[in-house]
Design a protein around this motif. Structure first.
Motif, PDB file in Angstrom:
ATOM      1  N   ALA A  14      32.697-177.444 -55.400  1.00 57.85           N
ATOM      2  CA  ALA A  14      33.971-177.093 -54.781  1.00 57.85           C
ATOM      3  C   ALA A  14      35.115-177.768 -55.535  1.00 57.85           C
ATOM      4  CB  ALA A  14      33.966-177.517 -53.320  1.00 57.85           C
ATOM      5  N   LEU A  15      36.225-177.048 -55.664  1.00 62.33           N
ATOM      6  CA  LEU A  15      37.399-177.588 -56.341  1.00 62.33           C
ATOM      7  C   LEU A  15      38.266-178.415 -55.388  1.00 62.33           C
ATOM      8  CD1 LEU A  15      38.493-174.482 -58.455  1.00 62.33           C
ATOM      9  CD2 LEU A  15      37.115-176.443 -59.183  1.00 62.33           C
ATOM     10  N   GLY A  16      37.878-178.494 -54.146  1.00 67.15           N
ATOM     11  CA  GLY A  16      38.655-179.230 -53.153  1.00 67.15           C
ATOM     12  C   GLY A  16      37.771-179.633 -51.981  1.00 67.15           C
ATOM     13  N   PRO A  17      38.391-180.070 -50.898  1.00 74.15           N
ATOM     14  CA  PRO A  17      37.629-180.527 -49.736  1.00 74.15           C
ATOM     15  C   PRO A  17      37.180-179.368 -48.838  1.00 74.15           C
ATOM     16  CG  PRO A  17      39.955-180.865 -49.357  1.00 74.15           C
ATOM     17  CD  PRO A  17      39.821-180.309 -50.746  1.00 74.15           C
ATOM     18  N   TYR A  18      36.181-178.630 -49.306  1.00 70.44           N
ATOM     19  CA  TYR A  18      35.650-177.523 -48.516  1.00 70.44           C
ATOM     20  C   TYR A  18      34.175-177.322 -48.831  1.00 70.44           C
ATOM     21  CZ  TYR A  18      36.559-174.916 -52.851  1.00 70.44           C
ATOM     22  OH  TYR A  18      36.594-174.499 -54.158  1.00 70.44           O
ATOM     23  N   SER A  19      33.498-176.609 -47.948  1.00 68.98           N
ATOM     24  CA  SER A  19      32.083-176.279 -48.112  1.00 68.98           C
ATOM     25  C   SER A  19      31.961-174.910 -48.764  1.00 68.98           C
ATOM     26  CB  SER A  19      31.393-176.232 -46.747  1.00 68.98           C
ATOM     27  OG  SER A  19      31.534-177.453 -46.081  1.00 68.98           O
ATOM     28  N   HIS A  20      30.834-174.652 -49.398  1.00 67.11           N
ATOM     29  CA  HIS A  20      30.585-173.308 -49.913  1.00 67.11           C
ATOM     30  C   HIS A  20      30.594-172.304 -48.764  1.00 67.11           C
ATOM     31  CE1 HIS A  20      28.415-174.921 -53.728  1.00 67.11           C
ATOM     32  NE2 HIS A  20      29.685-174.643 -53.989  1.00 67.11           N
ATOM     33  N   ALA A  21      29.989-172.709 -47.639  1.00 64.89           N
ATOM     34  CA  ALA A  21      29.931-171.811 -46.485  1.00 64.89           C
ATOM     35  C   ALA A  21      29.687-172.611 -45.220  1.00 64.89           C
ATOM     36  CB  ALA A  21      28.826-170.777 -46.672  1.00 64.89           C
ATOM     37  N   ASN A  22      30.034-171.997 -44.120  1.00 63.70           N
ATOM     38  CA  ASN A  22      29.690-172.503 -42.799  1.00 63.70           C
ATOM     39  C   ASN A  22      29.002-171.383 -42.043  1.00 63.70           C
ATOM     40  OD1 ASN A  22      30.772-175.234 -42.600  1.00 63.70           O
ATOM     41  ND2 ASN A  22      32.750-174.253 -42.903  1.00 63.70           N
ATOM     42  N   GLU A  23      27.958-171.735 -41.301  1.00 61.78           N
ATOM     43  CA  GLU A  23      27.266-170.763 -40.475  1.00 61.78           C
ATOM     44  C   GLU A  23      27.516-171.098 -39.020  1.00 61.78           C
ATOM     45  OE1 GLU A  23      22.866-168.802 -39.683  1.00 61.78           O
ATOM     46  OE2 GLU A  23      23.100-170.294 -41.265  1.00 61.78           O
ATOM     47  N   ALA A  24      27.859-170.076 -38.246  1.00 66.71           N
ATOM     48  CA  ALA A  24      28.064-170.244 -36.809  1.00 66.71           C
ATOM     49  C   ALA A  24      27.791-168.908 -36.126  1.00 66.71           C
ATOM     50  CB  ALA A  24      29.492-170.703 -36.521  1.00 66.71           C
ATOM     51  N   ALA A  25      27.078-168.944 -35.033  1.00 60.56           N
ATOM     52  CA  ALA A  25      26.805-167.758 -34.212  1.00 60.56           C
ATOM     53  C   ALA A  25      26.203-166.603 -35.017  1.00 60.56           C
ATOM     54  CB  ALA A  25      28.088-167.305 -33.497  1.00 60.56           C
ATOM     55  N   GLY A  26      25.356-166.918 -35.983  1.00 62.59           N
ATOM     56  CA  GLY A  26      24.685-165.890 -36.765  1.00 62.59           C
ATOM     57  C   GLY A  26      25.504-165.310 -37.910  1.00 62.59           C
ATOM     58  N   PHE A  27      26.705-165.846 -38.120  1.00 66.64           N
ATOM     59  CA  PHE A  27      27.556-165.406 -39.223  1.00 66.64           C
ATOM     60  C   PHE A  27      27.709-166.507 -40.248  1.00 66.64           C
ATOM     61  CE2 PHE A  27      28.894-162.533 -35.883  1.00 66.64           C
ATOM     62  CZ  PHE A  27      29.044-161.332 -36.556  1.00 66.64           C
ATOM     63  N   LEU A  28      27.773-166.124 -41.525  1.00 65.90           N
ATOM     64  CA  LEU A  28      28.095-167.052 -42.608  1.00 65.90           C
ATOM     65  C   LEU A  28      29.480-166.718 -43.118  1.00 65.90           C
ATOM     66  CD1 LEU A  28      24.893-167.194 -42.643  1.00 65.90           C
ATOM     67  CD2 LEU A  28      25.218-167.941 -44.986  1.00 65.90           C
ATOM     68  N   PHE A  29      30.333-167.723 -43.166  1.00 70.19           N
ATOM     69  CA  PHE A  29      31.691-167.578 -43.656  1.00 70.19           C
ATOM     70  C   PHE A  29      31.757-168.323 -44.980  1.00 70.19           C
ATOM     71  CE2 PHE A  29      31.647-167.358 -39.083  1.00 70.19           C
ATOM     72  CZ  PHE A  29      32.456-166.271 -38.796  1.00 70.19           C
ATOM     73  N   LEU A  30      31.806-167.576 -46.072  1.00 68.46           N
ATOM     74  CA  LEU A  30      31.820-168.188 -47.398  1.00 68.46           C
ATOM     75  C   LEU A  30      33.241-168.428 -47.865  1.00 68.46           C
ATOM     76  CD1 LEU A  30      28.911-166.883 -47.263  1.00 68.46           C
ATOM     77  CD2 LEU A  30      29.058-166.821 -49.753  1.00 68.46           C
ATOM     78  N   SER A  31      33.444-169.566 -48.496  1.00 67.61           N
ATOM     79  CA  SER A  31      34.721-169.842 -49.144  1.00 67.61           C
ATOM     80  C   SER A  31      34.882-168.872 -50.304  1.00 67.61           C
ATOM     81  CB  SER A  31      34.745-171.275 -49.684  1.00 67.61           C
ATOM     82  OG  SER A  31      34.683-172.200 -48.629  1.00 67.61           O
ATOM     83  N   GLY A  32      36.110-168.684 -50.735  1.00 67.95           N
ATOM     84  CA  GLY A  32      36.356-167.832 -51.884  1.00 67.95           C
ATOM     85  C   GLY A  32      35.650-168.378 -53.114  1.00 67.95           C
ATOM     86  N   MET A  33      35.005-167.518 -53.850  1.00 66.76           N
ATOM     87  CA  MET A  33      34.289-167.906 -55.062  1.00 66.76           C
ATOM     88  C   MET A  33      35.032-167.386 -56.288  1.00 66.76           C
ATOM     89  SD  MET A  33      31.561-169.639 -54.427  1.00 66.76           S
ATOM     90  CE  MET A  33      30.915-170.192 -52.870  1.00 66.76           C
ATOM     91  N   LEU A  34      35.152-168.264 -57.259  1.00 61.94           N
ATOM     92  CA  LEU A  34      35.767-167.918 -58.538  1.00 61.94           C
ATOM     93  C   LEU A  34      34.676-167.607 -59.550  1.00 61.94           C
ATOM     94  CD1 LEU A  34      38.399-170.824 -58.740  1.00 61.94           C
ATOM     95  CD2 LEU A  34      38.738-168.503 -57.846  1.00 61.94           C
ATOM     96  N   GLY A  35      35.082-167.129 -60.700  1.00 64.35           N
ATOM     97  CA  GLY A  35      34.142-166.818 -61.777  1.00 64.35           C
ATOM     98  C   GLY A  35      33.833-168.024 -62.634  1.00 64.35           C
ATOM     99  N   ILE A  36      33.454-169.127 -61.997  1.00 64.26           N
ATOM    100  CA  ILE A  36      33.122-170.365 -62.698  1.00 64.26           C
ATOM    101  C   ILE A  36      31.620-170.453 -62.899  1.00 64.26           C
ATOM    102  CG2 ILE A  36      33.113-172.899 -62.543  1.00 64.26           C
ATOM    103  CD1 ILE A  36      35.756-172.688 -61.012  1.00 64.26           C
TER     104      ILE A  36
END
Length: 126
Positions: A14-36
């Motif tokens: 991560a380029l900052g203070p965030y997770s790749h993803a969080n899972e809650a209630a059966g959903f995965l919310f992914l942070s924006g991904m760059l072409g790195i």
């Protein structure tokens, strides 16, 4: 509702203070991904290569959770030049097939690390 943090060793740090993803209630919310490239930490050069790598990084995070791209229900694509719509769309279509996720495509003035494209997704276990 409990939140589960997901980080993948196969995606860039991560380029900052965030997770790749969080899972809650059966959903995965992914942070924006760059072409790195996760191995080198460098940004791919062309918009097509960045889009391909961003989707590969998304796939790595989803696989960390036992899911694939077919679990994606919503995407948001950010580009710094709307003229790249066709190029990014062509790459997108190679990876997301029939029963496409819902999608928003937005042109912005800048992206982190000088990226040309960023893609975020929401996926479901359902």
């Amino acid at each position: 509702m409990a939140k589960k943090v997901i980080m993948s060793k196969n995606a860039p740090k991560a380029l900052g203070p965030y997770s790749h993803a969080n899972e809650a209630a059966g959903f995965l919310f992914l942070s924006g991904m760059l072409g790195i490239d996760p191995a080198s930490g460098t940004l791919e050069e062309t918009v097509e290569a960045q889009a391909t790598r961003a989707i590969g990084n998304i796939r790595a995070v989803l696989e960390e959770s036992g899911l694939g791209l077919d679990a994606v229900v919503k995407t948001t694509v950010y580009v710094i030049d709307i003229k790249n719509f066709g190029a990014v769309n062509a790459v997108y279509q190679q990876h997301f097939t029939e029963k496409y996720p819902a999608r928003t495509f937005i042109a912005v003035s800048a992206l982190p690390a000088g990226a040309l494209v960023e893609i975020e997704v929401i996926a479901t276990r359902g």
